[in-house]
Design a protein around this motif. Structure first.
Motif, PDB file in Angstrom:
ATOM      1  N   PRO A   1       6.072 -12.369  10.925  1.00  0.00           N
ATOM      2  CA  PRO A   1       4.943 -12.341  11.873  1.00  0.00           C
ATOM      3  C   PRO A   1       4.054 -13.559  11.700  1.00  0.00           C
ATOM      4  O   PRO A   1       3.641 -13.877  10.590  1.00  0.00           O
ATOM      5  N   HIS A   2       3.786 -14.244  12.817  1.00  0.00           N
ATOM      6  CA  HIS A   2       2.983 -15.469  12.772  1.00  0.00           C
ATOM      7  C   HIS A   2       1.561 -15.254  13.278  1.00  0.00           C
ATOM      8  O   HIS A   2       0.734 -16.152  13.202  1.00  0.00           O
ATOM      9  N   ARG A   3       1.283 -14.065  13.820  1.00  0.00           N
ATOM     10  CA  ARG A   3      -0.062 -13.781  14.331  1.00  0.00           C
ATOM     11  C   ARG A   3      -0.646 -12.575  13.616  1.00  0.00           C
ATOM     12  O   ARG A   3       0.068 -11.665  13.206  1.00  0.00           O
ATOM     13  N   THR A   4      -1.973 -12.557  13.499  1.00  0.00           N
ATOM     14  CA  THR A   4      -2.648 -11.452  12.841  1.00  0.00           C
ATOM     15  C   THR A   4      -2.374 -10.137  13.547  1.00  0.00           C
ATOM     16  O   THR A   4      -2.206  -9.096  12.903  1.00  0.00           O
ATOM     17  N   SER A   5      -2.295 -10.168  14.869  1.00  0.00           N
ATOM     18  CA  SER A   5      -2.126  -8.943  15.643  1.00  0.00           C
ATOM     19  C   SER A   5      -0.768  -8.282  15.431  1.00  0.00           C
ATOM     20  O   SER A   5      -0.589  -7.111  15.769  1.00  0.00           O
ATOM     21  N   THR A   6       0.203  -9.026  14.875  1.00  0.00           N
ATOM     22  CA  THR A   6       1.537  -8.448  14.679  1.00  0.00           C
ATOM     23  C   THR A   6       1.871  -8.249  13.203  1.00  0.00           C
ATOM     24  O   THR A   6       3.015  -7.921  12.882  1.00  0.00           O
ATOM     25  N   GLN A   7       0.902  -8.420  12.311  1.00  0.00           N
ATOM     26  CA  GLN A   7       1.180  -8.276  10.884  1.00  0.00           C
ATOM     27  C   GLN A   7       1.641  -6.861  10.537  1.00  0.00           C
ATOM     28  O   GLN A   7       2.495  -6.675   9.669  1.00  0.00           O
ATOM     29  N   ASP A   8       1.077  -5.861  11.225  1.00  0.00           N
ATOM     30  CA  ASP A   8       1.432  -4.472  10.916  1.00  0.00           C
ATOM     31  C   ASP A   8       2.769  -4.055  11.506  1.00  0.00           C
ATOM     32  O   ASP A   8       3.270  -2.970  11.196  1.00  0.00           O
ATOM     33  N   TRP A   9       3.361  -4.876  12.340  1.00  0.00           N
ATOM     34  CA  TRP A   9       4.620  -4.499  12.988  1.00  0.00           C
ATOM     35  C   TRP A   9       5.785  -4.473  12.014  1.00  0.00           C
ATOM     36  O   TRP A   9       6.855  -3.940  12.345  1.00  0.00           O
ATOM     37  N   ILE A  10       5.598  -5.033  10.824  1.00  0.00           N
ATOM     38  CA  ILE A  10       6.682  -5.033   9.832  1.00  0.00           C
ATOM     39  C   ILE A  10       6.473  -3.963   8.761  1.00  0.00           C
ATOM     40  O   ILE A  10       7.203  -3.920   7.774  1.00  0.00           O
ATOM     41  N   LEU A  11       5.476  -3.088   8.952  1.00  0.00           N
ATOM     42  CA  LEU A  11       5.201  -2.020   7.997  1.00  0.00           C
ATOM     43  C   LEU A  11       5.835  -0.713   8.456  1.00  0.00           C
ATOM     44  O   LEU A  11       5.773  -0.364   9.638  1.00  0.00           O
ATOM     45  N   TRP A  12       6.429   0.030   7.510  1.00  0.00           N
ATOM     46  CA  TRP A  12       7.136   1.265   7.836  1.00  0.00           C
ATOM     47  C   TRP A  12       6.728   2.376   6.865  1.00  0.00           C
ATOM     48  O   TRP A  12       6.582   2.139   5.659  1.00  0.00           O
ATOM     49  N   ASP A  13       6.551   3.572   7.424  1.00  0.00           N
ATOM     50  CA  ASP A  13       6.409   4.769   6.601  1.00  0.00           C
ATOM     51  C   ASP A  13       7.805   5.317   6.327  1.00  0.00           C
ATOM     52  O   ASP A  13       8.650   5.363   7.232  1.00  0.00           O
ATOM     53  N   VAL A  14       8.036   5.739   5.091  1.00  0.00           N
ATOM     54  CA  VAL A  14       9.346   6.262   4.694  1.00  0.00           C
ATOM     55  C   VAL A  14       9.252   7.766   4.503  1.00  0.00           C
ATOM     56  O   VAL A  14       8.473   8.244   3.660  1.00  0.00           O
TER      57      VAL A  14
ATOM     58  N   GLY B   1       0.826  -1.193   0.000  1.00  0.00           N
ATOM     59  CA  GLY B   1       0.000   0.000   0.000  1.00  0.00           C
ATOM     60  C   GLY B   1       0.867   1.253   0.000  1.00  0.00           C
ATOM     61  O   GLY B   1       1.744   1.434  -0.849  1.00  0.00           O
ATOM     62  N   SER B   2       0.628   2.121   0.974  1.00  0.00           N
ATOM     63  CA  SER B   2       1.404   3.362   1.075  1.00  0.00           C
ATOM     64  C   SER B   2       2.617   3.205   1.976  1.00  0.00           C
ATOM     65  O   SER B   2       3.304   4.183   2.268  1.00  0.00           O
ATOM     66  N   ARG B   3       2.866   1.988   2.434  1.00  0.00           N
ATOM     67  CA  ARG B   3       4.004   1.744   3.308  1.00  0.00           C
ATOM     68  C   ARG B   3       4.912   0.671   2.702  1.00  0.00           C
ATOM     69  O   ARG B   3       4.644   0.156   1.615  1.00  0.00           O
ATOM     70  N   VAL B   4       5.968   0.336   3.411  1.00  0.00           N
ATOM     71  CA  VAL B   4       6.960  -0.571   2.866  1.00  0.00           C
ATOM     72  C   VAL B   4       7.375  -1.585   3.922  1.00  0.00           C
ATOM     73  O   VAL B   4       7.350  -1.279   5.122  1.00  0.00           O
ATOM     74  N   LYS B   5       7.678  -2.792   3.474  1.00  0.00           N
ATOM     75  CA  LYS B   5       8.305  -3.801   4.326  1.00  0.00           C
ATOM     76  C   LYS B   5       9.751  -3.935   3.879  1.00  0.00           C
ATOM     77  O   LYS B   5      10.037  -3.893   2.685  1.00  0.00           O
ATOM     78  N   LEU B   6      10.651  -4.092   4.829  1.00  0.00           N
ATOM     79  CA  LEU B   6      12.068  -4.247   4.515  1.00  0.00           C
ATOM     80  C   LEU B   6      12.460  -5.695   4.769  1.00  0.00           C
ATOM     81  O   LEU B   6      12.508  -6.152   5.913  1.00  0.00           O
ATOM     82  N   LYS B   7      12.725  -6.420   3.687  1.00  0.00           N
ATOM     83  CA  LYS B   7      12.969  -7.859   3.765  1.00  0.00           C
ATOM     84  C   LYS B   7      14.457  -8.147   3.712  1.00  0.00           C
ATOM     85  O   LYS B   7      15.193  -7.565   2.921  1.00  0.00           O
ATOM     86  N   THR B   8      14.907  -9.049   4.575  1.00  0.00           N
ATOM     87  CA  THR B   8      16.292  -9.513   4.512  1.00  0.00           C
ATOM     88  C   THR B   8      16.437 -10.450   3.329  1.00  0.00           C
ATOM     89  O   THR B   8      15.446 -10.924   2.760  1.00  0.00           O
ATOM     90  N   ARG B   9      17.681 -10.735   2.958  1.00  0.00           N
ATOM     91  CA  ARG B   9      17.899 -11.615   1.826  1.00  0.00           C
ATOM     92  C   ARG B   9      17.502 -13.053   2.129  1.00  0.00           C
ATOM     93  O   ARG B   9      17.536 -13.920   1.261  1.00  0.00           O
ATOM     94  N   TYR B  10      17.114 -13.330   3.383  1.00  0.00           N
ATOM     95  CA  TYR B  10      16.731 -14.692   3.764  1.00  0.00           C
ATOM     96  C   TYR B  10      15.271 -14.777   4.199  1.00  0.00           C
ATOM     97  O   TYR B  10      14.861 -15.711   4.856  1.00  0.00           O
TER      98      TYR B  10
END
Length: 506
Positions: A339-352, A308-317
């Motif tokens: 993230p393995h739970r629905t409640s933590t799915q947004d914890w990997i989203l970042w605004d730049v 969407g309007s945010r970004v996830k930063l993925k490691t090479r693994y």
């Protein structure tokens, strides 16, 4: 299919950012980072009367073939090879492209998918046809499709008997190599010329590189409305609401030869690093640190993935930069995890937030330091994240890494493991391996747990003798008191497994 109908030749890039290449032995296929090689180019053949399948021909004039030969005895994956076309066995050479967002899955005749494997040898860089059995390997069957051209000297080797001269002319007159995107498929020539200038990376709209286009420095704001900060100890990384601090500023570096990978450098001149060091013993998340390794390897590289309007930063693994919430010691911490739970799915989203722009001509990118590159996730021994399993104080050091509180008590024991190569050797066994939590005491139950965790069937759980350093299969009950253990997994088809049989251990 639209990924293949608009071009005569393609390159296929796996989620490990490696290309599918045809080996010089004219039989094997594997993964390689050398996408510019002619061996990474595959000619597309549409199958008459079958609108949903394609054949892919290598530079050696042989076809990508889904065989029935197991990659390793006792494992689920079968080999994918190059083979000559055989009339009457057409189905072995046919692949059905199934679109998955901006990527594709290639389905073989038996319902399995072309898979770019990662992990330790013999899996590393291998290609099989298989079905992903765990969430950690779901992305292994996804491929980026890049349209490419064929140089005149390569047309003969690609063409063979089934390709007409008009098709050869089409290939020679095709557009230069460019990323295949749904945004450019139906565009006019004038629109395509504009798109070529704008395409900073393959599948830019999926990877999120547009967030960092022309950015010299950025701030990253988490789901908790806190900024990613480089701690004053020049080692840790935290979250804080003070976005005006210099510690919230991260300089963007682009990695040479890669259009969808960046590095982020803190105000202390150190890189944001995905370490292999657990944040807390028994937990899945691993520490994110500031480091300045001797060699800039894949641990300091991040792939922006747009959400969407945010970004996830993925490691090479495959893990993601994660801003944790909750109670101490998790509060304000930063790890990399899935993230393995629905409640933590947004914890990997970042605004730049771009705080400084790089002034440059179109197509130019900031240069990264000329340092050697390594694909290893492990660190040099001088970096803060290098952890020796031989340290008698390991557990105490880990438990005191957090300044607030103590690690929550977990049921079961933490077991660290490596996967041995064919001769029983382990790549850098001194460095802490992967881990899982195990609540039982039985070896059979532990073996089943490892099979579920790794997707490997029939593995032999071994320990290394402190007397002679040799591997021996675990046969008795595990030690009591849920003590932490270090084990080595041996594949049933390996030489060391055959030695175990001869010695009567199995």
């Amino acid at each position: 299919m639209e990924f293949f109908t608009k071009t005569k030749a393609v390159k296929l890039r796996s989620h490990l950012d490696k290309y599918l290449v045809a080996d010089d032995d004219r039989e094997k296929v594997r993964q390689s980072r050398k996408g510019s090689s002619r061996k990474a180019k595959w000619m597309v053949e549409l199958v008459e009367g079958k609108s949903q399948v394609v054949r892919l021909k290598s530079c050696h004039g042989r076809y990508l073939t889904a065989s029935e030969i197991p990659f390793l005895l006792g494992m689920t994956g079968n080999r994918v090879v190059q083979a000559d076309f055989e009339p009457g066995l057409d189905w072995k050479f046919e692949w059905e492209p199934i679109r998955d967002g901006f990527q594709v899955r290639l389905k073989s005749w038996c319902g399995k998918y072309l898979r770019g494997n990662g992990g330790t040898p013999p899996w590393r860089n291998s290609i099989t046809q298989d079905e992903p059995h765990s969430s950690a390997t779901q992305n292994w069957i996804l491929w980026d499709v890049e349209a490419t051209d064929l140089p005149a000297e390569d047309v003969d080797s690609f063409s063979g008997s089934v390709m007409s001269s008009s098709a050869s002319d089409d290939i020679l007159g095709s557009e230069p190599s460019s990323p295949m995107s749904v945004f450019s498929m139906n565009a006019s020539p004038r629109q395509n010329s504009k798109l070529k200038v704008r395409q900073i990376s393959s599948n830019k709209f999926r990877t999120g590189m547009d967030f960092f286009h022309n950015a010299r420095a950025v701030r990253l704001r988490s789901h908790h409305d806190k900024y990613l900060l480089a701690d004053e100890d020049e080692d840790a990384v935290t979250q804080d609401r003070n976005g005006s601090s210099k510690n919230a500023r991260w300089v963007v570096e682009y990695v040479p030869d890669y259009d969808n990978i960046i590095r982020l450098k803190s105000c202390y001149g150190k890189y944001l690093t995905a370490s292999n060091q657990p944040f807390l013993l028994g937990m899945t998340g691993r520490k994110v640190l500031q480091t300045l390794p001797r060699r800039l390897d894949s641990s300091v590289e991040w792939e922006p993935v747009r959400e969407g309007s945010r970004v996830k930063l993925k490691t090479r693994y495959g893990n993601f930069l994660r801003a944790n919430g909750g109670l101490p010691p998790w509060r304000n911490s930063v790890t990399h995890d899935i993230p393995h739970r629905t409640s933590t799915q947004d914890w990997i989203l970042w605004d730049v937030d771009v705080v400084e722009i790089q002034v440059q001509s179109p197509g130019q990118r900031p240069a990264a330091p000329p340092v050697p590159h390594s694909d290893s996730l492990n660190f040099e021994s001088t970096t803060p994240s290098a952890v020796s399993i031989k340290s008698a104080n390991f557990s105490r050091q880990e438990s005191t890494d957090s300044n607030v509180g103590s690690p929550p008590k977990m049921e079961g024991r933490t077991i660290y493991y490596h996967v041995a190569e064919d001769n029983g050797e382990v790549d850098d066994e001194r460095v802490q391996g992967y881990s899982l939590i195990f609540k039982g005491n039985g070896v059979e139950e532990l073996t089943r747990k490892f099979e579920e965790e790794t997707g490997l069937e029939g593995v032999i759980v071994c320990t290394r003798s402190p007397l002679n350093g040799k591997l021996y299969p675990l046969r008795l009950q595990l030690p009591p008191n849920n003590v932490t253990m270090q084990v080595v997994l041996v594949l049933p088809s390996s030489k060391v497994a055959r030695d175990f049989e001869e010695q009567g251990f199995l």
